[in-house]
Write an enzyme that holds these catalytic residues in place. Sequence first.
Site, PDB file in Angstrom:
ATOM      1  N   LYS A   1       0.843  -1.211   0.000  1.00  0.00           N
ATOM      2  CA  LYS A   1       0.000   0.000   0.000  1.00  0.00           C
ATOM      3  C   LYS A   1       0.872   1.254   0.000  1.00  0.00           C
ATOM      4  O   LYS A   1       0.664   2.166  -0.795  1.00  0.00           O
ATOM      5  CB  LYS A   1      -0.897   0.024   1.235  1.00  0.00           C
ATOM      6  N   ASN A   2       1.880   1.303   0.886  1.00  0.00           N
ATOM      7  CA  ASN A   2       2.630   2.544   1.062  1.00  0.00           C
ATOM      8  C   ASN A   2       3.641   2.811  -0.044  1.00  0.00           C
ATOM      9  O   ASN A   2       4.190   3.902  -0.134  1.00  0.00           O
ATOM     10  CB  ASN A   2       3.277   2.581   2.445  1.00  0.00           C
TER      11      ASN A   2
ATOM     12  N   ARG B   1      -3.778  10.286   3.910  1.00  0.00           N
ATOM     13  CA  ARG B   1      -2.482  10.904   4.253  1.00  0.00           C
ATOM     14  C   ARG B   1      -1.635  11.071   2.992  1.00  0.00           C
ATOM     15  O   ARG B   1      -0.944  12.049   2.819  1.00  0.00           O
ATOM     16  CB  ARG B   1      -1.779  10.003   5.276  1.00  0.00           C
TER      17      ARG B   1
ATOM     18  N   CYS C   1      -4.841   8.380   9.186  1.00  0.00           N
ATOM     19  CA  CYS C   1      -5.120   7.841  10.527  1.00  0.00           C
ATOM     20  C   CYS C   1      -4.744   8.859  11.614  1.00  0.00           C
ATOM     21  O   CYS C   1      -3.761   9.574  11.496  1.00  0.00           O
ATOM     22  CB  CYS C   1      -4.311   6.559  10.733  1.00  0.00           C
TER      23      CYS C   1
ATOM     24  N   ARG D   1       0.395  14.923  13.189  1.00  0.00           N
ATOM     25  CA  ARG D   1       1.147  14.400  12.031  1.00  0.00           C
ATOM     26  C   ARG D   1       1.445  15.577  11.095  1.00  0.00           C
ATOM     27  O   ARG D   1       0.802  15.751  10.074  1.00  0.00           O
ATOM     28  CB  ARG D   1       0.362  13.292  11.330  1.00  0.00           C
ATOM     29  N   PRO D   2       2.421  16.405  11.458  1.00  0.00           N
ATOM     30  CA  PRO D   2       2.698  17.607  10.655  1.00  0.00           C
ATOM     31  C   PRO D   2       3.308  17.255   9.298  1.00  0.00           C
ATOM     32  O   PRO D   2       3.685  16.104   9.063  1.00  0.00           O
ATOM     33  CB  PRO D   2       3.708  18.363  11.513  1.00  0.00           C
ATOM     34  N   ILE D   3       3.404  18.248   8.427  1.00  0.00           N
ATOM     35  CA  ILE D   3       4.096  18.033   7.145  1.00  0.00           C
ATOM     36  C   ILE D   3       5.200  19.084   6.971  1.00  0.00           C
ATOM     37  O   ILE D   3       5.581  19.433   5.846  1.00  0.00           O
ATOM     38  CB  ILE D   3       3.113  18.059   5.942  1.00  0.00           C
ATOM     39  N   ASP D   4       5.733  19.546   8.090  1.00  0.00           N
ATOM     40  CA  ASP D   4       6.764  20.597   8.027  1.00  0.00           C
ATOM     41  C   ASP D   4       8.011  20.159   7.259  1.00  0.00           C
ATOM     42  O   ASP D   4       8.641  20.966   6.558  1.00  0.00           O
ATOM     43  CB  ASP D   4       7.151  21.049   9.436  1.00  0.00           C
ATOM     44  N   GLN D   5       8.352  18.879   7.325  1.00  0.00           N
ATOM     45  CA  GLN D   5       9.534  18.412   6.588  1.00  0.00           C
ATOM     46  C   GLN D   5       9.265  18.342   5.080  1.00  0.00           C
ATOM     47  O   GLN D   5      10.162  18.552   4.266  1.00  0.00           O
ATOM     48  CB  GLN D   5       9.970  17.035   7.114  1.00  0.00           C
TER      49      GLN D   5
ATOM     50  N   ASP E   1       3.715   0.386  12.223  1.00  0.00           N
ATOM     51  CA  ASP E   1       2.413  -0.085  11.728  1.00  0.00           C
ATOM     52  C   ASP E   1       2.095  -1.492  12.208  1.00  0.00           C
ATOM     53  O   ASP E   1       0.960  -1.957  12.105  1.00  0.00           O
ATOM     54  CB  ASP E   1       2.360  -0.040  10.194  1.00  0.00           C
TER      55      ASP E   1
ATOM     56  N   ARG F   1      -8.999   0.371   3.804  1.00  0.00           N
ATOM     57  CA  ARG F   1      -8.057   1.284   3.137  1.00  0.00           C
ATOM     58  C   ARG F   1      -6.751   0.565   2.816  1.00  0.00           C
ATOM     59  O   ARG F   1      -6.040   0.948   1.905  1.00  0.00           O
ATOM     60  CB  ARG F   1      -7.743   2.476   4.057  1.00  0.00           C
TER      61      ARG F   1
HETATM   62  C1  EPZ Z   1       4.013   6.818   6.494  1.00  0.00           C
HETATM   63  O1  EPZ Z   1       3.348   7.890   7.139  1.00  0.00           O
HETATM   64  C2  EPZ Z   1       2.964   5.733   6.362  1.00  0.00           C
HETATM   65  N1  EPZ Z   1       1.857   6.228   5.558  1.00  0.00           N
HETATM   66  C3  EPZ Z   1       2.465   5.315   7.732  1.00  0.00           C
HETATM   67  O2  EPZ Z   1       1.639   4.176   7.518  1.00  0.00           O
HETATM   68  C4  EPZ Z   1       3.628   4.871   8.610  1.00  0.00           C
HETATM   69  O3  EPZ Z   1       3.148   4.670   9.930  1.00  0.00           O
HETATM   70  C5  EPZ Z   1       4.714   5.945   8.629  1.00  0.00           C
HETATM   71  O4  EPZ Z   1       5.094   6.303   7.287  1.00  0.00           O
HETATM   72  C6  EPZ Z   1       5.961   5.479   9.364  1.00  0.00           C
HETATM   73  O5  EPZ Z   1       6.461   4.323   8.748  1.00  0.00           O
HETATM   74  C7  EPZ Z   1       2.020   6.268   4.224  1.00  0.00           C
HETATM   75  O6  EPZ Z   1       3.048   5.895   3.702  1.00  0.00           O
HETATM   76  C8  EPZ Z   1       0.848   6.781   3.438  1.00  0.00           C
HETATM   77  P1  EPZ Z   1       6.502   9.773   8.679  1.00  0.00           P
HETATM   78  P2  EPZ Z   1       4.094   9.342   7.239  1.00  0.00           P
HETATM   79  O7  EPZ Z   1       6.569  11.029   7.894  1.00  0.00           O
HETATM   80  O8  EPZ Z   1       4.808   9.595   5.977  1.00  0.00           O
HETATM   81  C9  EPZ Z   1       6.805  13.036  12.082  1.00  0.00           C
HETATM   82  C10 EPZ Z   1      -0.264   2.854   7.622  1.00  0.00           C
HETATM   83  O9  EPZ Z   1      -0.837   2.298   8.561  1.00  0.00           O
HETATM   84  N2  EPZ Z   1       6.802  13.992  10.954  1.00  0.00           N
HETATM   85  O10 EPZ Z   1       7.579   8.759   8.508  1.00  0.00           O
HETATM   86  O11 EPZ Z   1       3.093  10.328   7.686  1.00  0.00           O
HETATM   87  C11 EPZ Z   1       5.488  12.304  12.224  1.00  0.00           C
HETATM   88  O12 EPZ Z   1       4.558  13.036  13.000  1.00  0.00           O
HETATM   89  C12 EPZ Z   1       0.236   4.263   7.803  1.00  0.00           C
HETATM   90  O13 EPZ Z   1      -0.014   2.339   6.504  1.00  0.00           O
HETATM   91  C13 EPZ Z   1       7.068  15.327  11.223  1.00  0.00           C
HETATM   92  O14 EPZ Z   1       7.303  15.705  12.364  1.00  0.00           O
HETATM   93  O15 EPZ Z   1       5.115   9.057   8.407  1.00  0.00           O
HETATM   94  C14 EPZ Z   1       5.893  11.015  12.900  1.00  0.00           C
HETATM   95  O16 EPZ Z   1       6.007  11.227  14.285  1.00  0.00           O
HETATM   96  C15 EPZ Z   1      -0.082   4.803   9.178  1.00  0.00           C
HETATM   97  N3  EPZ Z   1       7.079  16.212  10.178  1.00  0.00           N
HETATM   98  C16 EPZ Z   1       7.296  10.749  12.313  1.00  0.00           C
HETATM   99  O17 EPZ Z   1       7.749  12.005  11.798  1.00  0.00           O
HETATM  100  C17 EPZ Z   1       6.834  15.814   8.888  1.00  0.00           C
HETATM  101  O18 EPZ Z   1       6.867  16.672   7.977  1.00  0.00           O
HETATM  102  C18 EPZ Z   1       7.309   9.740  11.168  1.00  0.00           C
HETATM  103  O19 EPZ Z   1       6.347  10.155  10.236  1.00  0.00           O
HETATM  104  C19 EPZ Z   1       6.552  14.456   8.643  1.00  0.00           C
HETATM  105  C20 EPZ Z   1       6.543  13.561   9.688  1.00  0.00           C
END
Ligand code: EPZ
Length: 434
Positions: A22-23, A93, A117, A122-126, A307, A399
């Site tokens: 999926k991801n 997401r 979810c 879950r910010p997108i600042d990065q 996950d 999903r």
């Molecule tokens: C992806 O989410 C997956 N979703 C998630 O899977 C998975 O849990 C996660 O990666 C970690 O492996 C998809 O791929 C669609 P991250 P993502 O950016 O990209 C923080 C599932 O069940 N962060 O690696 O949102 C964030 O809050 C889903 O399939 C920032 O601070 O995860 C978290 O604490 C659930 N700023 C950590 O980093 C940012 O700009 C990791 O998040 C982005 C993230």
Amino acid sequence: MEKYVINGGKKLQGEVEISGAKNAAVAIIPAALLVDGVCCIENMPQISDTDMLLTILKDLGAKVRLINKSTVEIDCTDVHNGDAPYDLMRKIRASYYLIGAMLGRFGAAKTTMPGGCNFGVRPIDQHIKGMTALGAEVEVKNGFVYAETRDGKLHGTRIYLDKVSVGATMNIIIAAALAQGRTIIENAAREPHIVDLANFLNSMGADIRGAGTDTVKINGVEKLHGGTYAIIPDQIEAGTYMVAAAATGGEVLVKNVIPRHLECISAKLRETGTIVQEYGDSVYIKGASNLRRTNVKTLPYPGFPTDMQPPMCVLLALAEGTSVMTEGVYDDRFKYVNELRKMGAEVTVDGRVAVIEGGKPLTGAPVHACDLRAGAAMVTAGLCASGTTVVEDIHFIERGYENFVGKLRALGADISLVNFPEEPDNADKVIAIG
Ligand code: EPZ
């Protein structure tokens, strides 16, 4: 309202075929926007997240043709940068990948803030840091993300991610593929689906190296041509069936997997006494008669995947003794524990740590799926509980798990998808009683 009805106590036996990741798929579909030609994508999982993204691409003018149940052709030659269906974007997401893809293709993007979810902030600042570094002006206003390049192109640069982020790493790879010059992402995430995205783009003519390590180099190219690509098997779907087999004390061959992607899950299962044997593209699971306790901490890949945290907690609730689960990625990913408690689990949560007093028998109950993986955990608990469990809000589960009921029934589970009539509004009843 559709719910899952599960009569527990049956060991899972037999074979299960894992679908595409999926991801990986939810990044590869938006990335197809960059391709001037036909992408034939095989092993596409049939799940609602991919359906939604394919609908969004069609609304942007892409031609999407289903070749068979797991192969789709996407032709983005004539796409336009129009208004996409924002109501769909808000639900998932992965809609954030449209920022990188639309910026890379059109030099401008307008998307909604992503959905997905709910387990903490879950910010997108990065993501925004990456797009800005590549030369886009990014503004978040009224729930929308507006991004625009100054001269119609993105420009390669060096980006250090403050947080190891799967989404930000993939979004920047997508945006940088057609940028002018070289982009280097440092402190990148290393998940298998990141490598899959890079391999997809490279098969279409991109020049991406180092995906799967913490430093990814992207040399921007002029254009991408069409081609054929097969998505890797889903690491988390595979892990979910591995844990369900172990939790029910069953015997299951999980097929169409890449065992190396499952090493962290296999290692933890072995610590509980579960037998795990790896073959070329399958993993054999035999549940232990008495599960042993263990401790788990979730981390970015190659650590134990976040996950897999909810299903693994169900397994630990069945293992004699005290286990500790530490959530190393998200702030608040234990909401589902309240639902587990309704089934008799003894779990104490303090922030990112759950202490599980295992060995208590689980009993069936009406429960909710709080999110995608929490929903899978509730189904796993229902399979192991005595009596009947009814799982609501199953749209979350659908999903990310293709044919979940069908695959579990083929393994001997007594699970059905049942349509319940909408319950009358309780408010009326309260008024009537009052
Ligand atoms: C992806 O989410 C997956 N979703 C998630 O899977 C998975 O849990 C996660 O990666 C970690 O492996 C998809 O791929 C669609 P991250 P993502 O950016 O990209 C923080 C599932 O069940 N962060 O690696 O949102 C964030 O809050 C889903 O399939 C920032 O601070 O995860 C978290 O604490 C659930 N700023 C950590 O980093 C940012 O700009 C990791 O998040 C982005 C993230």
